[in-house]
Every structure is written in structure tokens, then in C-alpha cells.
Design a protein around this motif. Sequence first.
Motif, short mmCIF file in Angstrom:
data_model
loop_
_atom_site.label_atom_id
_atom_site.label_comp_id
_atom_site.label_asym_id
_atom_site.label_seq_id
_atom_site.Cartn_x
_atom_site.Cartn_y
_atom_site.Cartn_z
N ARG A 165 14.82 1.38 -1.01
CA ARG A 165 13.86 0.42 -0.44
C ARG A 165 12.96 1.12 0.56
O ARG A 165 13.40 1.97 1.32
CB ARG A 165 14.59 -0.74 0.24
N ARG A 223 9.48 0.63 3.38
CA ARG A 223 8.61 -0.20 4.21
C ARG A 223 7.34 0.61 4.40
O ARG A 223 7.39 1.76 4.83
CB ARG A 223 9.27 -0.47 5.57
N GLU A 232 3.50 0.45 6.20
CA GLU A 232 2.59 -0.25 7.09
C GLU A 232 1.20 0.32 6.91
O GLU A 232 0.97 1.52 7.13
CB GLU A 232 3.02 -0.12 8.55
N VAL A 247 2.38 -5.15 6.77
CA VAL A 247 3.58 -4.45 6.33
C VAL A 247 4.05 -5.05 5.01
O VAL A 247 4.05 -6.27 4.84
CB VAL A 247 4.71 -4.59 7.38
N ARG A 248 4.43 -4.18 4.09
CA ARG A 248 5.04 -4.59 2.84
C ARG A 248 6.35 -3.82 2.67
O ARG A 248 6.43 -2.65 3.03
CB ARG A 248 4.14 -4.30 1.65
N GLU A 249 7.34 -4.50 2.11
CA GLU A 249 8.61 -3.87 1.76
C GLU A 249 8.80 -4.00 0.27
O GLU A 249 8.47 -5.04 -0.31
CB GLU A 249 9.77 -4.53 2.50
N THR A 260 5.13 5.27 6.20
CA THR A 260 6.19 4.94 5.23
C THR A 260 7.54 5.18 5.89
O THR A 260 7.75 6.21 6.53
CB THR A 260 6.07 5.83 3.98
N LEU A 290 14.20 2.24 4.12
CA LEU A 290 15.07 1.19 4.65
C LEU A 290 16.49 1.37 4.13
O LEU A 290 16.68 1.73 2.97
CB LEU A 290 14.54 -0.18 4.23
#
Length: 121
Positions: free
Chosen positions: A74, A76, A78, A84-86, A105, A108
Amino acid sequence: MQYLHMTEDENGVSYFADVEIPLSSGDFAPPAPTMPISQKEDCKHLLYLVLPAGWGGAKHPSPRRQVGFCLSGRLRVEAGSGEVREFGAGAIWRMEDVSGSGHTTTVLGDEDVQLSIVQLE
């Protein structure tokens, strides 16, 4: 089918957009039946990389126009805009923020992120 598009505005600030990939019925592997397929796009390189668990980079632009395919783990991301996208396995994102301030980047969780990257012409 969709991909996440990260591009930049005229001030070099990166931002996200959700983009639908246009598909139309076509022959991909005759004599197999037709299927929904996109237009072809010229590519320069294909590479694979691993972002280790705990990896987080400094803000950076994409090294070139490219499309990433998350195979596992996973992420994340920004954008310079602060959005922000995950995303994880199965995610597709197109990176075209090549000249501005870029994005950040971060991996996660405790699993490495495995990526396939197709760099475009």
C-alpha cells in the motif's frame, strides 16, 4: 477501467484526477472473441521496483511520463496541491508531474510495495 492521473498545473503544482480509459470492442488475439480494448500507446521502458516497508521519499517530480501498476503493498501519495490518495494492489496511476515541485510517496504498513512501471515516449 480507470486510472489515477497525477499531472501539474501551469505553476508546477501537481494534482490528481480520476480518468476513465476509453475502451471499444476490438480484436486483440484473433481468433479469440472481441473484447473491450484501449488504443495503443508507445512506450519506452518497462521496469520493476520495490519500495521497502517504511520507505518514504522527499518531495520529487516523476523522472519521466510513466504509468505505475501496484502489484502488492500500500502507498500514500501526496500531490503538491496537498491532496492525498492511498492505493494498493491493482491500482493504476499515470504520473506526468515531471517539471514542477512534484509529490511525496510513502509506503504504508509493514509490507514492501512492488511496482511495475511503464515509461512513456
